[in-house]
Design a protein around this motif. Structure first.
Motif, PDB file in Angstrom:
ATOM      1  N   ARG A 110       5.349 -30.775   9.538  1.00  8.34           N
ATOM      2  CA  ARG A 110       5.053 -30.619   8.094  1.00  8.34           C
ATOM      3  C   ARG A 110       3.558 -30.503   7.839  1.00  8.34           C
ATOM      4  NH1 ARG A 110       9.631 -34.081   7.961  1.00  8.34           N
ATOM      5  NH2 ARG A 110      11.374 -32.744   7.405  1.00  8.34           N
ATOM      6  N   THR A 115       1.883 -24.473  10.309  1.00  7.88           N
ATOM      7  CA  THR A 115       2.581 -24.595   9.023  1.00  7.88           C
ATOM      8  C   THR A 115       1.597 -24.434   7.866  1.00  7.88           C
ATOM      9  OG1 THR A 115       3.976 -26.200  10.134  1.00  7.88           O
ATOM     10  CG2 THR A 115       4.200 -26.054   7.747  1.00  7.88           C
ATOM     11  N   SER A 125       5.641 -24.586   2.749  1.00  5.81           N
ATOM     12  CA  SER A 125       5.360 -25.384   3.947  1.00  5.81           C
ATOM     13  C   SER A 125       6.394 -26.485   4.159  1.00  5.81           C
ATOM     14  CB  SER A 125       3.941 -25.960   3.901  1.00  5.81           C
ATOM     15  OG  SER A 125       3.674 -26.483   2.633  1.00  5.81           O
ATOM     16  N   VAL A 128       9.075 -24.485   6.134  1.00  2.21           N
ATOM     17  CA  VAL A 128       8.577 -24.130   7.464  1.00  2.21           C
ATOM     18  C   VAL A 128       8.447 -25.383   8.310  1.00  2.21           C
ATOM     19  CG1 VAL A 128       6.636 -23.143   8.745  1.00  2.21           C
ATOM     20  CG2 VAL A 128       7.380 -22.099   6.596  1.00  2.21           C
ATOM     21  N   GLY A 129       7.921 -26.470   7.687  1.00  2.96           N
ATOM     22  CA  GLY A 129       7.666 -27.703   8.413  1.00  2.96           C
ATOM     23  C   GLY A 129       8.924 -28.430   8.853  1.00  2.96           C
TER      24      GLY A 129
END
Lengths: 273, 342
Positions: A110, A115, A125, A128-129
């Motif tokens: 994260r 990221t 994010s 994605v994280g």
């Protein structure tokens, strides 16, 4: 050494492989197989089986695909550069699963820098994280050290590949691609497939990287097993039964690979020079 | 279909050697053998013609068409490799039919034509066998059938017999020659075995260090070699340095002999070539070119003896072959001493 023969190896195998295995069996079948009934009725178990197989196929396919391409490239390099590349490729193999897991968290977690970079480009994010903690993310982390393993074990297959049938195909009218498809693919497919089976089996049994990366958030067999016997859990019979099932799945996958490999061995044996 | 090489030169990448100005032409249906030691460039020549190697200068013409820009798979040239190079995952029939499959010939037709070829090479019962189960000689016959089934514009044979036992080499040699004639295939044979070349070829080219030394029929090559290099490579011989004394008279240093000196003037340095079968054992006293001396190493070869004869005063022995062994004298008829300038 010669007088001892293979005895030290056999004793080692008996003590550290056969004995624990034999100890598992009565544990698992304790109470007329009640442990099996219990885990088969558990929906979480079936979810774990599904995730484990998915993870195996995912990491196995990705590693085999990329590893094979690297092996082809390795075989084409001149000797000095190949040595150098092989040393480099060997590095991830030496890393502990924990190191790799933390590396991935630092890069893709994260607060990871990849990221954050993606966040700057407008990506969410949070999404994605968290991706790295999914089956897909774990598969990618496994591939990190499985790719070199595939490349290094398949490279001899390409280095020793007899190019002459390929030339013969070309003179008979095959384009580059047709010649590759008709001579190289059938020759190397069994080796690649059996290597893929080994990698899949390996992936399904690994837990170090998984534990470090996702804790027990992700429901896969090795982690489920761990929860049954660590800290709060004490279902030793259930853990033993799951161990046997996990082992059975791995043995089946590796068995398929072995059959394919030995079949192609038989076919190639006896090719005259 | 004729195959013409015109001033073909090639340099191996990263070196200074290769092929230099090689010119030769193969008439339709002719078999030309290229012989030379390993490293003479003969395999390179074959790779350039097949298209497996590229980057030569000069031209290679197949049926008057320059092959320079034609990729290997469009050349329609059949190649037979020393290592057979069969496809191990295909059976005998599939191996033979492969080239037809690439040409889009329908399956039935493919089978029929592959079976025809199998019959020609006398291997009909082997159609469904795995090629890995065949002997070396059988594998090479399948490789030949695979190359011929596509009706190639030219046939290239790269040391086709080198990997085989001596016992089957002779038989396969005859079979290859028969098939080559039957298909009227314009053929280039590359070999290091001069006997193979002499027996099989219509004409033989001798290659040394990338240069063509002589291209001639086997008979001319053996009897009238152009140089010492050719003479020593083709057949057995004794080559002695000599000097022309006068017309039809030469000096070997240890003896003077009668020989045809042609138009050479007295004093020219030459080499005298003597083939072993022309050495006469223990001739009559008044025989011309009689040399006395003693018997050296003697080898019994069944139908004849091959022996060294140490002529009195000579440094090198003279190699001889005959039914009987010379004990104290030999003679070489003047017409059988061939003089070479280099």
């Amino acid at each position: 050494m010669k007088r001892l023969g293979a005895w030290p190896a056999w004793i080692f195998l008996a003590l550290f492989f056969l004995a624990p295995l034999v100890a598992l069996i009565p544990e698992a079948f304790d109470g007329q197989g009640a442990a099996f009934g219990r885990i088969f009725a558990d929906g979480l178990f079936w979810g774990a089986v599904r995730n484990t197989i998915l993870l195996g196929l995912l990491a196995g396919t990705l590693s085999t695909l990329v590893g094979t391409l690297i092996a082809i490239e390795l075989a084409r390099q001149p000797e000095h550069r190949r040595q150098w590349l092989m040393t480099l490729l060997g590095l991830p193999l030496a890393f502990s699963g924990l190191v790799i897991a933390y590396g991935f968290i630092l890069a893709f977690g994260r607060a990871g820098f990849v990221t954050q970079l993606l966040g700057l480009l407008g990506a969410d994010s949070a999404r994605v994280g968290s991706w790295i903690y999914s089956v897909w993310g774990l598969g990618l982390a496994y591939a990190y050290y499985l790719i070199p393993r595939v490349a290094l074990s398949l490279y001899p297959v390409f280095a020793n590949f007899d190019q002459r049938p390929l030339w013969a195909a070309r003179t008979l009218g095959a384009t580059r691609w047709q010649a590759f498809r008709d001579t190289v693919v059938p020759e190397i497919a069994p080796s690649v497939f059996s290597c893929a089976c080994l990698i899949v089996a390996l992936t399904m049994g690994t837990y170090g990287t998984a534990l470090a990366l996702v804790g027990t958030q992700l429901n896969i067999l090795p982690l489920m097993l761990l929860t049954k016997i660590s800290d709060g859990g004490s279902d030793f019979a259930g853990a033993a039964a799951m161990s046997l099932i996990l082992m059975l799945i791995c043995v089946i996958v590796m068995g398929i690979g072995d059959v394919i490999a030995s079949r192609s061995q038989k076919q190639v044996a006896g090719i005259g020079h | 279909m004729s195959l013409i090489l015109d001033q073909v030169s090639y340099v191996y990448p990263g070196t200074t050697h290769g092929l230099t100005d090689v010119s030769l032409s193969i008439e339709p249906g002719e078999l030309v053998a290229v012989i030379g030691q390993s490293g003479s460039g003969k395999s390179t020549l074959l790779k350039l013609v097949s298209g497996l190697s590229t980057g030569h200068t000069g031209s290679i013409l197949l049926n008057n068409e320059d092959l320079a820009t034609k990729p290997v798979h469009l050349r329609n040239i059949g190649v037979v490799f020393q290592s057979y190079a069969l496809f191990p995952h295909l059976n005998v029939l599939e191996n033979i039919a492969y080239g037809l499959k690439l040409r889009g010939v329908p399956a039935d037709e493919r089978r029929r034509r592959a079976h025809e070829l199998l019959e020609v090479i006398d291997m009909t019962p082997f159609a469904d066998r795995a090629v890995t189960q065949l002997s070396g000689g059988q594998q090479q016959r399948v490789a030949l059938a695979r190359a011929l089934v596509i009706n190639p514009a030219a046939l290239l044979l790269d040391e086709p017999l080198a990997a085989l036992d001596a016992s089957i080499r002779g038989h396969l040699r005859d079979q290859i020659r028969q098939l080559q004639r039957r298909f009227n295939a314009t053929t280039l044979l590359v070999t290091h075995d001069q006997e193979e070349a002499l027996v099989m070829a219509d004409r033989v080219a001798v290659l040394k260090e990338g240069r063509l030394l002589q291209l001639a029929t086997p008979k001319i090559l053996y009897e009238q070699p152009a140089s010492r290099a050719v003479a020593s490579f083709v057949g057995l011989s004794t080559i002695l340095p000599a000097k022309v004394l006068a017309t039809n008279r030469i000096d070997l240093g240890f003896a003077t002999l009668a020989a045809n000196t042609g138009s050479r003037s007295a004093g020219s340095a030459v080499f005298a070539l003597i083939r072993p079968e022309h050495v006469q054992a223990d001739p009559a006293e008044d025989t011309p070119n009689r040399l006395t001396g003693s018997l050296g190493t003697e080898r019994y070869l069944g139908s004849f003896y091959r022996y060294d004869f140490n002529a009195l005063g000579a440094d090198t022995p003279i190699l001889a072959e005959s039914r009987t062994v010379a004990q104290n004298a030999i003679a070489i008829a003047p017409e059988h001493i061939r003089l070479l300038d280099h």
